[in-house]
Write a protein that holds these residues in place. Structure first.
Motif, PDB file in Angstrom:
ATOM      1  N   MET A   1       0.839  -1.187   0.000  1.00 45.01           N
ATOM      2  CA  MET A   1       0.000   0.000   0.000  1.00 45.01           C
ATOM      3  C   MET A   1       0.883   1.248   0.000  1.00 45.01           C
ATOM      4  O   MET A   1       1.846   1.335   0.740  1.00 45.01           O
ATOM      5  CB  MET A   1      -0.904  -0.022   1.228  1.00 45.01           C
ATOM      6  CG  MET A   1      -1.854   1.114   1.277  1.00 45.01           C
ATOM      7  SD  MET A   1      -2.993   0.873   2.645  1.00 45.01           S
ATOM      8  CE  MET A   1      -3.451   2.517   2.945  1.00 45.01           C
ATOM      9  N   HIS A   2       0.547   2.201  -0.811  1.00 43.51           N
ATOM     10  CA  HIS A   2       1.312   3.439  -0.952  1.00 43.51           C
ATOM     11  C   HIS A   2       0.723   4.513  -0.026  1.00 43.51           C
ATOM     12  O   HIS A   2      -0.468   4.784  -0.068  1.00 43.51           O
ATOM     13  CB  HIS A   2       1.258   3.880  -2.414  1.00 43.51           C
ATOM     14  CG  HIS A   2       2.084   5.087  -2.693  1.00 43.51           C
ATOM     15  ND1 HIS A   2       3.454   5.076  -2.601  1.00 43.51           N
ATOM     16  CD2 HIS A   2       1.737   6.342  -3.056  1.00 43.51           C
ATOM     17  CE1 HIS A   2       3.908   6.276  -2.896  1.00 43.51           C
ATOM     18  NE2 HIS A   2       2.887   7.054  -3.178  1.00 43.51           N
ATOM     19  N   ALA A   3       1.581   5.137   0.792  1.00 45.88           N
ATOM     20  CA  ALA A   3       1.122   6.178   1.710  1.00 45.88           C
ATOM     21  C   ALA A   3       0.812   7.463   0.947  1.00 45.88           C
ATOM     22  O   ALA A   3       1.483   7.803  -0.022  1.00 45.88           O
ATOM     23  CB  ALA A   3       2.176   6.442   2.763  1.00 45.88           C
ATOM     24  N   GLU A  10       2.512  14.180   7.855  1.00 48.76           N
ATOM     25  CA  GLU A  10       2.060  14.077   9.249  1.00 48.76           C
ATOM     26  C   GLU A  10       3.027  13.222  10.058  1.00 48.76           C
ATOM     27  O   GLU A  10       3.390  13.570  11.186  1.00 48.76           O
ATOM     28  CB  GLU A  10       0.656  13.479   9.321  1.00 48.76           C
ATOM     29  CG  GLU A  10       0.147  13.358  10.746  1.00 48.76           C
ATOM     30  CD  GLU A  10      -1.226  12.719  10.821  1.00 48.76           C
ATOM     31  OE1 GLU A  10      -1.563  12.233  11.920  1.00 48.76           O
ATOM     32  OE2 GLU A  10      -1.957  12.691   9.816  1.00 48.76           O
ATOM     33  N   SER A  11       3.471  12.112   9.502  1.00 47.11           N
ATOM     34  CA  SER A  11       4.414  11.243  10.191  1.00 47.11           C
ATOM     35  C   SER A  11       5.740  11.958  10.439  1.00 47.11           C
ATOM     36  O   SER A  11       6.319  11.856  11.532  1.00 47.11           O
ATOM     37  CB  SER A  11       4.648   9.963   9.380  1.00 47.11           C
ATOM     38  OG  SER A  11       5.598   9.150  10.027  1.00 47.11           O
ATOM     39  N   HIS A  17       8.774  16.114  16.056  1.00 47.40           N
ATOM     40  CA  HIS A  17       8.402  16.721  17.333  1.00 47.40           C
ATOM     41  C   HIS A  17       8.774  15.797  18.498  1.00 47.40           C
ATOM     42  O   HIS A  17       9.358  16.234  19.490  1.00 47.40           O
ATOM     43  CB  HIS A  17       6.903  17.037  17.349  1.00 47.40           C
ATOM     44  CG  HIS A  17       6.456  17.668  18.618  1.00 47.40           C
ATOM     45  ND1 HIS A  17       6.781  18.952  18.966  1.00 47.40           N
ATOM     46  CD2 HIS A  17       5.724  17.181  19.641  1.00 47.40           C
ATOM     47  CE1 HIS A  17       6.267  19.224  20.146  1.00 47.40           C
ATOM     48  NE2 HIS A  17       5.615  18.174  20.570  1.00 47.40           N
ATOM     49  N   ARG A  18       8.449  14.531  18.352  1.00 46.32           N
ATOM     50  CA  ARG A  18       8.751  13.569  19.420  1.00 46.32           C
ATOM     51  C   ARG A  18      10.260  13.415  19.611  1.00 46.32           C
ATOM     52  O   ARG A  18      10.752  13.385  20.733  1.00 46.32           O
ATOM     53  CB  ARG A  18       8.117  12.222  19.109  1.00 46.32           C
ATOM     54  CG  ARG A  18       8.305  11.242  20.233  1.00 46.32           C
ATOM     55  CD  ARG A  18       7.405  10.043  20.098  1.00 46.32           C
ATOM     56  NE  ARG A  18       7.539   9.239  21.294  1.00 46.32           N
ATOM     57  CZ  ARG A  18       7.498   7.939  21.309  1.00 46.32           C
ATOM     58  NH1 ARG A  18       7.281   7.267  20.200  1.00 46.32           N
ATOM     59  NH2 ARG A  18       7.637   7.280  22.434  1.00 46.32           N
TER      60      ARG A  18
END
Length: 145
Positions: A1-3, A10-11, A17-18
């Motif tokens: 599956m292609h994101a 978003e990732s 940030h994390r």
């Protein structure tokens, strides 16, 4: 599956940030993230009025005024006359402030070494290319992979 592109972005945002939060916590530094954000804005965007700086750093204007008092006292920033409005001042970063930010960023990089200890050469090349792409899009410094 292609994101989907929005899922990838978003990732990236969430992971960045994390990672930054984890690195900052592991250094044990008590300097506010708002300080580093403010200095980063000044390096990226140049001298700014208090209100502009507050908006860019995502801090309230009264909060920025208080923050700047400490940064001026520490000699990390200074005021210069605004040539467009003689009643106003611009805030600029000093060499001492630039050095402090560079040192902070080096501390963050060092603090994250363990997370990336087992990254392969191929993965480093991929991360390096991703860093180049991001730097080109947002105007930050990239390191050649």
């Amino acid at each position: 599956m292609h994101a989907e592109p929005t899922d990838i972005i978003e990732s990236l945002l969430t992971s960045n940030h994390r990672l930054t939060r984890m690195a900052a916590q592991s250094t044990g530094s008590t300097v506010s993230a708002a300080v580093w954000s403010t200095l980063s804005v000044l390096i990226a965007e140049g001298p700014r009025r208090n209100g502009e700086l507050a908006r860019s750093a995502r801090i309230s204007q009264p909060g920025m005024t208080k923050l700047l008092a400490g940064l001026i006292e520490d000699e990390w920033v200074y005021r210069i006359a605004d040539t467009d409005d003689s009643r106003a001042w611009l805030i600029a970063i000093t060499d001492k402030g630039r050095a402090a930010l560079d040192d902070w960023r080096a501390q963050l990089a060092t603090a994250t070494r363990a997370i990336f200890g087992d990254v392969s050469d191929t993965e480093w090349a991929t991360l390096g290319r991703a860093a180049e792409i991001l730097a080109a899009r947002v105007g930050s410094k990239a390191v050649a992979a």
